[in-house]
Design an enzyme around this catalytic site. Structure first.
Site, PDB file in Angstrom:
ATOM      1  N   ASP A  82      -7.304   3.581   6.916  1.00 11.96           N
ATOM      2  CA  ASP A  82      -6.288   2.882   6.137  1.00 11.96           C
ATOM      3  C   ASP A  82      -6.876   2.553   4.770  1.00 11.96           C
ATOM      4  OD1 ASP A  82      -8.000   0.829   6.938  1.00 11.96           O
ATOM      5  OD2 ASP A  82      -6.400  -0.592   7.380  1.00 11.96           O
ATOM      6  N   TYR A  84      -8.385   0.816   1.314  1.00 13.37           N
ATOM      7  CA  TYR A  84      -9.297  -0.290   1.038  1.00 13.37           C
ATOM      8  C   TYR A  84      -8.486  -1.572   0.867  1.00 13.37           C
ATOM      9  CZ  TYR A  84     -12.750   3.359  -0.042  1.00 13.37           C
ATOM     10  OH  TYR A  84     -13.602   4.430   0.014  1.00 13.37           O
ATOM     11  N   PHE A  95     -10.162   7.222   0.813  1.00 12.32           N
ATOM     12  CA  PHE A  95     -11.547   7.052   0.354  1.00 12.32           C
ATOM     13  C   PHE A  95     -11.682   6.887  -1.155  1.00 12.32           C
ATOM     14  CE2 PHE A  95     -11.993   9.379   4.403  1.00 12.32           C
ATOM     15  CZ  PHE A  95     -12.740   8.436   5.106  1.00 12.32           C
ATOM     16  N   HIS A 208     -17.150   8.342  11.028  1.00 10.44           N
ATOM     17  CA  HIS A 208     -16.663   7.790   9.765  1.00 10.44           C
ATOM     18  C   HIS A 208     -17.855   7.582   8.821  1.00 10.44           C
ATOM     19  CE1 HIS A 208     -14.783   4.899   7.009  1.00 10.44           C
ATOM     20  NE2 HIS A 208     -13.624   5.359   7.439  1.00 10.44           N
TER      21      HIS A 208
END
Length: 240
Positions: A82, A84, A95, A208
């Protein structure tokens, strides 16, 4: 794609009208169908209610990935979790952070692995810094599995309906005529694996890039070489 003036000033979601969330034309039918469903309407009602209650919701343009990367242009998909949840960070691409923002730890690890894998220098700060707009414009769909979040509350909008839309979008890429490299980083992204036709597409999985998991087994992100493997596959596929 430029933000609306009030969105640029606040860097948070100001409207829950999907008509003000532009997307490329070949994505529009799937997006419109979703927002016409009961689930899509429920998601919009939830977002409206949270904004009216004073929540700061990010990013200002939840569908920006679909505006910058048309379906017909997608050659690589990078899936995140999801957005930031810090003010001014999220810019609607997985990202990626807005120009001038400090690099979050996950993005630092992405650049670190890209440098190790491809020998590519880190981008200059403050511009473009951690913004991955150029990747999106060149055919990399930077899609989170959930497309909004509240300030300071990671995963706060999970399970509200976004996942149904992103399932549809990934399945649409998989069903398209073009063979695509899918980079699935972390558990949330890898839950989408069953939507991808692996007889046609390249699927690469790793932990991740967060510092909590980037070096951990069984599939450490650091050292995964996804960038060079995807690049090589895309070049070879383009020849066939």
């Amino acid at each position: 794609m430029d933000l609306f003036p009030e969105e640029a000033a606040t860097a948070c979601l100001q409207t829950v009208d999907p008509g003000r969330w532009p997307v490329a034309g070949d994505w529009q039918p799937a997006v419109a169908r979703f927002f016409n469903t009961t689930e899509g309407q429920g998601l919009l009602a939830f977002l409206k209610r949270r904004i009216e209650q004073g929540a700061q919701v990010f990013p200002p343009q939840p569908l920006r990935a679909l505006a910058l990367t048309p379906l017909q242009a997608v050659h690589t998909v990078i899936l995140g979790q999801d957005p930031y949840h810090g003010r001014g960070q999220a810019e609607g691409l997985a990202f990626s952070v807005a120009p001038g923002q400090p690099l979050p730890p996950s993005l630092r690890n992405i650049f670190k692995e890209r440098q190790r894998d491809l020998g590519e220098a880190w981008p200059a700060m403050p511009v473009p810094g951690g913004s991955l707009v150029a990747w999106a414009q060149q055919g990399t769909l930077l899609l989170n599995t959930c497309l909004t979040v509240e300030e300071g509350q990671a995963n706060s909008h999970q399970g509200r309906g976004w996942e149904t839309l992103t399932d549809t979008l990934i399945a649409q890429v998989s069903a398209g005529p073009r063979r695509v490299a899918f980079l699935l980083w972390g558990n949330a992204a890898q839950k989408k694996r069953n939507l991808i036709d692996e007889s046609r597409h390249l699927v690469l999985c790793a932990n991740h890039p967060s510092p909590l998991s980037a070096l951990r087994g069984p599939e450490p992100f650091i050292g995964c070489s996804h960038f060079s493997r995807a690049q090589k596959w895309c070049i070879e596929t383009a020849k066939t």
